[in-house]
Motif scaffolding. Structure first.
Motif, PDB file in Angstrom:
ATOM      1  N   GLU A 104       2.934  -4.038  22.554  1.00 53.77           N
ATOM      2  CA  GLU A 104       2.744  -3.655  21.161  1.00 53.77           C
ATOM      3  C   GLU A 104       1.289  -3.809  20.725  1.00 53.77           C
ATOM      4  O   GLU A 104       0.781  -4.927  20.632  1.00 53.77           O
ATOM      5  CB  GLU A 104       3.624  -4.541  20.273  1.00 53.77           C
ATOM      6  CG  GLU A 104       3.598  -4.179  18.823  1.00 53.77           C
ATOM      7  CD  GLU A 104       4.224  -2.821  18.559  1.00 53.77           C
ATOM      8  OE1 GLU A 104       3.694  -2.094  17.698  1.00 53.77           O
ATOM      9  OE2 GLU A 104       5.225  -2.487  19.193  1.00 53.77           O
ATOM     10  N   PRO A 117      -7.440   2.457  28.383  1.00 52.70           N
ATOM     11  CA  PRO A 117      -6.856   2.672  27.053  1.00 52.70           C
ATOM     12  C   PRO A 117      -5.557   1.872  26.873  1.00 52.70           C
ATOM     13  O   PRO A 117      -4.795   1.702  27.826  1.00 52.70           O
ATOM     14  CB  PRO A 117      -6.555   4.171  27.016  1.00 52.70           C
ATOM     15  CG  PRO A 117      -7.129   4.768  28.248  1.00 52.70           C
ATOM     16  CD  PRO A 117      -7.437   3.667  29.200  1.00 52.70           C
ATOM     17  N   ALA A 143      -2.977   2.876  25.500  1.00 54.31           N
ATOM     18  CA  ALA A 143      -1.857   3.768  25.805  1.00 54.31           C
ATOM     19  C   ALA A 143      -1.502   3.720  27.292  1.00 54.31           C
ATOM     20  O   ALA A 143      -0.330   3.799  27.659  1.00 54.31           O
ATOM     21  CB  ALA A 143      -2.190   5.200  25.395  1.00 54.31           C
ATOM     22  N   ALA A 144      -2.490   3.553  28.160  1.00 56.05           N
ATOM     23  CA  ALA A 144      -2.232   3.467  29.603  1.00 56.05           C
ATOM     24  C   ALA A 144      -1.460   2.191  29.936  1.00 56.05           C
ATOM     25  O   ALA A 144      -0.612   2.187  30.834  1.00 56.05           O
ATOM     26  CB  ALA A 144      -3.543   3.514  30.376  1.00 56.05           C
ATOM     27  N   GLY A 195       0.664   0.625  27.861  1.00 56.10           N
ATOM     28  CA  GLY A 195       2.029   0.875  27.407  1.00 56.10           C
ATOM     29  C   GLY A 195       2.783   1.809  28.344  1.00 56.10           C
ATOM     30  O   GLY A 195       3.968   1.595  28.637  1.00 56.10           O
ATOM     31  N   LEU A 196       2.102   2.821  28.863  1.00 50.89           N
ATOM     32  CA  LEU A 196       2.726   3.751  29.796  1.00 50.89           C
ATOM     33  C   LEU A 196       3.120   3.045  31.089  1.00 50.89           C
ATOM     34  O   LEU A 196       4.220   3.265  31.616  1.00 50.89           O
ATOM     35  CB  LEU A 196       1.782   4.916  30.093  1.00 50.89           C
ATOM     36  CG  LEU A 196       2.302   5.991  31.030  1.00 50.89           C
ATOM     37  CD1 LEU A 196       3.564   6.638  30.475  1.00 50.89           C
ATOM     38  CD2 LEU A 196       1.227   7.043  31.263  1.00 50.89           C
ATOM     39  N   SER A 250       6.317   1.113  30.446  1.00 51.37           N
ATOM     40  CA  SER A 250       7.517   1.951  30.367  1.00 51.37           C
ATOM     41  C   SER A 250       7.906   2.490  31.737  1.00 51.37           C
ATOM     42  O   SER A 250       9.097   2.610  32.035  1.00 51.37           O
ATOM     43  CB  SER A 250       7.337   3.085  29.347  1.00 51.37           C
ATOM     44  OG  SER A 250       6.345   3.984  29.768  1.00 51.37           O
TER      45      SER A 250
END
Length: 160
Positions: free
Chosen positions: A42, A125, A127-128, A130-131, A134
């Motif tokens: 998060e 990043p 986002a990387a 978090g990816l 997942s």
């Protein structure tokens, strides 16, 4: 298959996650909780993100809560204490645009309150990160579903 595998479909541990991340991320403080299950990654730049967190989260910040008045040792202690109280598994501190290094008072607070601290270079990043989480979660769930299907198949063959 472990007997409780189906009960932990979403279990990715902090250690598994850290091992899967790019090598240029550095664990600055290891709180010894590598076996802790992670629920989510998060990003937050709130001074107090805890009302929006679940236990077992990996919180990412670029350091905005530590600018200006937040840059004091007392404010860092309070921030980290709140994260630990909310059950956060680790803090990822992104370098740039605000800081070139993790501030000493943030490192000290993480050591004092036993919160794993990870330094994230600007080349990675959020986002990387978090990816990657997942993808680990998805691959782990797929493995458990395959194991359950094989077990069920073996069971049905026995009763025919």
């Amino acid at each position: 298959m472990q007997p409780d595998a189906a009960d932990h479909l979403d279990a990715v541990t902090l250690g598994q996650f850290l091992a899967a991340l790019p090598r240029d991320l550095r664990v600055l403080h290891d709180a010894g909780n590598s076996s802790a299950p992670l629920r989510w990654v998060e990003p937050s730049e709130l001074e107090d993100p805890t009302p929006y967190l679940l236990d077992g989260e990996f919180v990412l910040t670029a350091g905005l809560p530590f600018l200006d008045a937040g840059g004091t040792k007392e404010r860092a202690e309070a921030y980290v204490r709140r994260l630990v109280g909310a059950g956060v598994a680790a803090l990822g501190f992104g370098l740039e645009p605000y800081f070139d290094d993790v501030p000493d008072h943030v490192m000290s607070a993480c050591q004092t309150h036993q919160l794993t601290l990870v330094q994230i270079p600007s080349s990675v990043p959020f986002a990387a990160i978090g990816l990657e989480f997942s993808q680990l979660l998805e691959s782990g769930n797929a493995r458990v579903f395959r194991q359950l299907a094989e077990r069920f198949r073996g069971f049905t063959l026995k009763i025919k």
